[in-house]
Design a protein around this motif. Sequence first.
Motif, PDB file in Angstrom:
ATOM      1  N   UNK A   8       0.772  -1.029   0.048  1.00 20.04           N
ATOM      2  CA  UNK A   8       0.047  -0.060   0.033  1.00 20.04           C
ATOM      3  C   UNK A   8       0.815   1.207   0.018  1.00 20.04           C
ATOM      4  N   UNK A   9       1.974   1.249   0.992  1.00 20.23           N
ATOM      5  CA  UNK A   9       2.923   2.331   0.740  1.00 20.23           C
ATOM      6  C   UNK A   9       3.543   2.758  -0.420  1.00 20.23           C
ATOM      7  N   UNK A  10       4.082   1.450  -1.130  1.00 18.33           N
ATOM      8  CA  UNK A  10       4.416   1.676  -2.496  1.00 18.33           C
ATOM      9  C   UNK A  10       3.487   2.058  -3.552  1.00 18.33           C
ATOM     10  N   UNK A  11       2.491   1.799  -3.382  1.00 22.98           N
ATOM     11  CA  UNK A  11       1.459   2.343  -4.499  1.00 22.98           C
ATOM     12  C   UNK A  11       1.072   3.667  -4.080  1.00 22.98           C
ATOM     13  N   UNK A  12       0.942   4.042  -2.794  1.00 22.13           N
ATOM     14  CA  UNK A  12       0.914   5.736  -2.362  1.00 22.13           C
ATOM     15  C   UNK A  12       2.044   6.282  -3.121  1.00 22.13           C
ATOM     16  N   UNK A  13       3.168   5.847  -2.975  1.00 21.76           N
ATOM     17  CA  UNK A  13       4.333   6.753  -3.420  1.00 21.76           C
ATOM     18  C   UNK A  13       4.474   6.873  -4.848  1.00 21.76           C
ATOM     19  N   UNK A  14       4.141   5.716  -5.445  1.00 26.01           N
ATOM     20  CA  UNK A  14       3.968   5.610  -7.140  1.00 26.01           C
ATOM     21  C   UNK A  14       2.939   6.627  -7.392  1.00 26.01           C
ATOM     22  N   UNK A  15       1.814   6.662  -6.728  1.00 21.77           N
ATOM     23  CA  UNK A  15       0.769   7.707  -7.122  1.00 21.77           C
ATOM     24  C   UNK A  15       1.238   9.089  -6.745  1.00 21.77           C
ATOM     25  N   UNK A  16       1.858   9.187  -5.986  1.00 19.68           N
ATOM     26  CA  UNK A  16       2.229  10.551  -5.512  1.00 19.68           C
ATOM     27  C   UNK A  16       3.555  11.040  -6.492  1.00 19.68           C
ATOM     28  N   UNK A  17       4.318  10.114  -7.079  1.00 24.34           N
ATOM     29  CA  UNK A  17       5.085  10.585  -8.092  1.00 24.34           C
ATOM     30  C   UNK A  17       4.309  10.740  -9.489  1.00 24.34           C
ATOM     31  N   UNK A  18       3.472  10.095  -9.802  1.00 22.55           N
ATOM     32  CA  UNK A  18       2.882  10.239 -11.025  1.00 22.55           C
ATOM     33  C   UNK A  18       1.916  11.399 -10.939  1.00 22.55           C
ATOM     34  N   UNK A  19       1.350  11.927  -9.955  1.00 19.38           N
ATOM     35  CA  UNK A  19       0.377  13.022  -9.839  1.00 19.38           C
ATOM     36  C   UNK A  19       1.653  14.201  -9.842  1.00 19.38           C
ATOM     37  N   UNK A  20       2.996  14.251  -9.113  1.00 19.01           N
ATOM     38  CA  UNK A  20       3.657  15.394  -8.910  1.00 19.01           C
ATOM     39  C   UNK A  20       4.332  15.660 -10.706  1.00 19.01           C
ATOM     40  N   UNK A  21       4.385  14.753 -11.457  1.00 20.70           N
ATOM     41  CA  UNK A  21       4.939  15.189 -12.635  1.00 20.70           C
ATOM     42  C   UNK A  21       4.557  16.107 -13.547  1.00 20.70           C
TER      43      UNK A  21
END
Length: 82
Positions: free
Chosen positions: A69-82
């Motif tokens: 879950x933490x990994x997915x949140x981190x990926x989601x934050x990276x995707x939305x931040x780009x």
Amino acid sequence: MPLKKDTLERQLALATKDLENFVKALDEKGVDTKARSRNSQWRSLNAKCRRIRHRIAVVGEIAERDAECERRKAESAEDSGE
């Protein structure tokens, strides 16, 4: 609140020791290995060990799920931040 893995492992060590001591007592009385399953105290001690082992496995599964879950949140934050 769920118990931590180290607490459960300590409980398992104690429960296993109790079971081993009871098995030694049964062996001294000459009780056959197959006849142990008919002894209510042996069944209770064995069930306690199995229950704790299952809880340890569940704690591991929950930790894996939380890490995913933490990994997915981190990926989601990276995707939305780009």
